[in-house]
Scaffold this motif. Structure first.
Motif, PDB file in Angstrom:
ATOM      1  N   ARG A 205      -2.999 -10.814  -4.468  1.00  0.00           N
ATOM      2  CA  ARG A 205      -2.721  -9.387  -4.675  1.00  0.00           C
ATOM      3  C   ARG A 205      -2.982  -8.588  -3.402  1.00  0.00           C
ATOM      4  NH1 ARG A 205      -2.260  -7.508  -9.978  1.00  0.00           N
ATOM      5  NH2 ARG A 205      -2.779  -9.023 -11.602  1.00  0.00           N
TER       6      ARG A 205
ATOM      7  N   LEU B 104       6.395  -0.684   4.268  1.00  0.00           N
ATOM      8  CA  LEU B 104       6.859   0.628   3.840  1.00  0.00           C
ATOM      9  C   LEU B 104       6.683   1.651   4.949  1.00  0.00           C
ATOM     10  CD1 LEU B 104       7.955   2.427   1.585  1.00  0.00           C
ATOM     11  CD2 LEU B 104       5.601   2.729   0.780  1.00  0.00           C
TER      12      LEU B 104
ATOM     13  N   SER C 142       5.390   4.303  -4.615  1.00  0.00           N
ATOM     14  CA  SER C 142       4.853   3.085  -4.015  1.00  0.00           C
ATOM     15  C   SER C 142       3.584   2.595  -4.693  1.00  0.00           C
ATOM     16  CB  SER C 142       4.593   3.310  -2.525  1.00  0.00           C
ATOM     17  OG  SER C 142       3.632   4.331  -2.333  1.00  0.00           O
TER      18      SER C 142
ATOM     19  N   PHE D  98      10.899  -4.489  -8.753  1.00  0.00           N
ATOM     20  CA  PHE D  98      10.338  -4.468  -7.403  1.00  0.00           C
ATOM     21  C   PHE D  98      11.417  -4.743  -6.355  1.00  0.00           C
ATOM     22  CE2 PHE D  98       8.971  -7.644  -4.213  1.00  0.00           C
ATOM     23  CZ  PHE D  98       8.234  -6.826  -3.374  1.00  0.00           C
TER      24      PHE D  98
ATOM     25  N   HIS E  40       2.982  -4.957   1.752  1.00  0.00           N
ATOM     26  CA  HIS E  40       3.840  -3.935   1.138  1.00  0.00           C
ATOM     27  C   HIS E  40       3.730  -2.611   1.878  1.00  0.00           C
ATOM     28  CE1 HIS E  40       5.671  -1.605  -2.230  1.00  0.00           C
ATOM     29  NE2 HIS E  40       4.775  -0.704  -1.883  1.00  0.00           N
ATOM     30  N   PHE E  41       2.515  -2.114   2.057  1.00  0.00           N
ATOM     31  CA  PHE E  41       2.347  -0.793   2.667  1.00  0.00           C
ATOM     32  C   PHE E  41       2.638  -0.817   4.166  1.00  0.00           C
ATOM     33  CE2 PHE E  41      -0.023   0.182  -1.258  1.00  0.00           C
ATOM     34  CZ  PHE E  41       0.619   1.369  -1.585  1.00  0.00           C
TER      35      PHE E  41
ATOM     36  N   TYR F  27      -0.497  -9.158  -0.656  1.00  0.00           N
ATOM     37  CA  TYR F  27       0.759  -8.489  -0.976  1.00  0.00           C
ATOM     38  C   TYR F  27       0.654  -6.988  -0.736  1.00  0.00           C
ATOM     39  CZ  TYR F  27       4.075  -5.898  -3.729  1.00  0.00           C
ATOM     40  OH  TYR F  27       4.998  -4.979  -4.115  1.00  0.00           O
ATOM     41  N   ILE F  28      -0.435  -6.370  -1.192  1.00  0.00           N
ATOM     42  CA  ILE F  28      -0.607  -4.918  -1.043  1.00  0.00           C
ATOM     43  C   ILE F  28      -0.590  -4.530   0.432  1.00  0.00           C
ATOM     44  CG2 ILE F  28      -2.248  -3.026  -1.358  1.00  0.00           C
ATOM     45  CD1 ILE F  28      -3.086  -4.395  -4.000  1.00  0.00           C
TER      46      ILE F  28
ATOM     47  N   VAL G  89       3.604  -1.036  -6.210  1.00  0.00           N
ATOM     48  CA  VAL G  89       2.738  -2.084  -5.672  1.00  0.00           C
ATOM     49  C   VAL G  89       1.945  -2.744  -6.793  1.00  0.00           C
ATOM     50  CG1 VAL G  89       0.632  -0.767  -5.160  1.00  0.00           C
ATOM     51  CG2 VAL G  89       1.292  -2.654  -3.671  1.00  0.00           C
TER      52      VAL G  89
ATOM     53  N   TRP H 173      13.056  -2.060  -3.487  1.00  0.00           N
ATOM     54  CA  TRP H 173      13.067  -2.366  -2.060  1.00  0.00           C
ATOM     55  C   TRP H 173      14.498  -2.408  -1.512  1.00  0.00           C
ATOM     56  CZ3 TRP H 173      10.307  -2.373   2.178  1.00  0.00           C
ATOM     57  CH2 TRP H 173       8.917  -2.254   2.074  1.00  0.00           C
TER      58      TRP H 173
ATOM     59  N   GLY I 271       4.634  -4.985  -8.523  1.00  0.00           N
ATOM     60  CA  GLY I 271       5.002  -6.114  -7.682  1.00  0.00           C
ATOM     61  C   GLY I 271       3.877  -7.124  -7.519  1.00  0.00           C
ATOM     62  N   SER I 272       2.651  -6.637  -7.283  1.00  0.00           N
ATOM     63  CA  SER I 272       1.528  -7.559  -7.084  1.00  0.00           C
ATOM     64  C   SER I 272       1.218  -8.334  -8.354  1.00  0.00           C
ATOM     65  CB  SER I 272       0.297  -6.788  -6.617  1.00  0.00           C
ATOM     66  OG  SER I 272      -0.130  -5.854  -7.606  1.00  0.00           O
TER      67      SER I 272
END
Length: 455
Positions: free
Chosen positions: A347, A358, A328, A20, A354-355, A350-351, A332, A24, A335-336
């Motif tokens: 989770r 991104l 992705s 992860f 993350h997006f 984080y999601i 994700v 990144w 990573g989560s």
């Protein structure tokens, strides 16, 4: 020492976290490279130099039919701010619809050294290579600029590219090829067009730039490539290093452009051959190849991605197999899960983060390449294309990986080792075996040989 289940969970969670963080880092590197290289595009001193003070360049453009924006695409080569170039416009036959456009431009710019070359030389299954052969053999200069018909470029692109070709790398290595990152420009509000635009201008661009910044392997898309014919005449696509001490040693047998007619992705193979066979390097100028995307349906987009995944599978198998782990949606999930197990992170939080992050860096890449933020007029269509691209990436890969045939220019090809192809007939598609997937069945439509190859 025996390991219990917790040890295995710790190991895989840690491995997932490392992956992860690595992805990144690559994405941020690509974003930084886009900012560093494309936010400022200075004018090259070669633009105003005397004709005798700069190396001559032969611009080769393969033409087939009326591409979207064709007049403007071709005109961008007639208006290059460079004192010493010729344009060779390669057309297969006299009935081609591109011919009147070409003649109008030649009439409009009588002071530009431009010629039309009609006819093909059959050197392989790749129609683009066959089409280019007349221009390749007729070129008056050693430096060749191969520029696809659906690409438009800035007037300063040639001068800056010659600068890059003549400038050694930071390690003192000679540059054999200068390429330009594709920047898609959609003229149609079609679903496939917007997805292609979002893909090339964000995810593809940042990965492409990151890989070329690290520069540990050849990674070239052939929309716009500049290289020397004298270098190309020494290689044949075998990717075996020339070991002879002679300064101009070449591979045995057929070399040069004709040797690459057996490949579907001749542009990528030429770049790899210059890298591996001659031990030379590539560089990017601070220009983009504006890839004009026309009327592309969702089916067209899906089949295009399927086609080039299957080609890449036979050229860079290991990298292609790892590709889903870089998407992705998969990242994700990795990573989560890792952050939840190791640190108890939520989770869903984080999601969301993350997006959001991104999207921010992808839009930053878009701004760097285009020179302006995302236009409000296409904002929601572009974002819808971006989301759809992310959702479709893994399903398309799964469909593509189970098969070795592609539809190209109305014919079916079997992809062989290293991206070589052969014609096949009476082929039953893997997709046709499943009724639920018949909507994705490839159609016998004409596809330009200028489609990109994604490393």
């Amino acid at each position: 020492m025996d390991l219990d289940s917790d040890d295995y969970h710790d190991f895989f969670a840690s491995l997932g976290l490392i992956w992860f963080l690595a992805l990144w880092t690559i994405w941020l590197l690509g974003t930084w490279a886009a900012r560093n290289r494309y936010r400022l595009r200075p004018r090259s001193p070669l633009s105003s130099a005397a004709r005798t003070a700069v190396p001559g360049v032969s611009i080769l453009r393969p033409l087939k039919g009326l591409d979207t924006n064709l007049y403007e695409n071709l005109e961008s080569t007639f208006t290059q701010e460079y004192p010493n170039f010729e344009i060779l416009l390669c057309i297969a036959d006299e009935d081609d619809q591109a011919l009147p456009v070409v003649r109008e431009l030649i009439s409009k710019y009588p002071n530009v050294n431009a010629k039309v070359l009609i006819g093909v030389e059959d050197v392989g299954v790749n129609p683009k290579v066959n089409n280019l052969m007349g221009g390749y053999r007729s070129a008056a200069n050693d430096i060749l600029w191969i520029l696809d018909s659906n690409v438009t470029v800035h007037s300063g692109t040639l001068a800056r590219s010659v600068d890059a070709l003549q400038t050694p790398t930071k390690n003192g290595e000679r540059v054999a090829l200068v390429h330009h990152v594709p920047f898609a420009f959609s003229t149609e509000s079609r679903v496939g067009s917007r997805i292609e635009e979002a893909f090339l201008n964000t995810n593809h661009a940042k990965m492409y730039l990151a890989i070329n910044t690290v520069a540990i392997e050849s990674c070239v898309v052939g929309k716009s490539n500049l290289y020397r014919r004298s270098d190309l005449e020494r290689v044949n696509g075998s990717l075996k290093r020339i070991t002879s001490p002679e300064p101009n040693a070449k591979q045995d047998g057929l070399c040069g452009l004709p040797a690459f007619g057996r490949f579907l992705a001749e542009d990528n193979m030429i770049a790899s051959a210059l890298w591996h066979e001659l031990g030379l390097r590539h560089d990017l100028s601070c220009d983009v190849a504006r890839n004009v995307v026309g009327n592309m349906s969702l089916r067209d987009y899906i089949q295009r991605r399927i086609r080039w995944i299957r080609v890449r599978k036979h050229m860079v198998f290991a990298a292609t197999m790892v590709e889903p782990l870089t998407e992705s949606i998969v990242l994700v999930a990795i990573g989560s899960s890792s952050l939840k197990y190791l640190f108890g992170f939520s989770r869903w939080l984080y999601i969301l983060v993350h997006f959001c992050m991104l999207l921010v860096i992808d839009l930053d890449v878009y701004t760097s390449l285009s020179g302006h933020p995302l236009p409000q007029s296409i904002k929601w269509e572009f974002l819808a294309g971006w989301v759809t691209r992310e959702l479709l990436a893994l399903p398309i890969f799964i469909i593509a990986i189970f098969g070795n045939t592609v539809e190209w220019r109305g014919r079916t090809y079997q992809v062989l080792k290293n991206g070589e192809v052969q014609h096949v007939s009476n082929h039953r598609s893997f997709l046709n075996s499943f009724a639920i997937l018949r909507w994705y069945q490839p159609q016998k439509y004409q596809v330009l040989a200028t489609d990109p190859v994604l490393p």
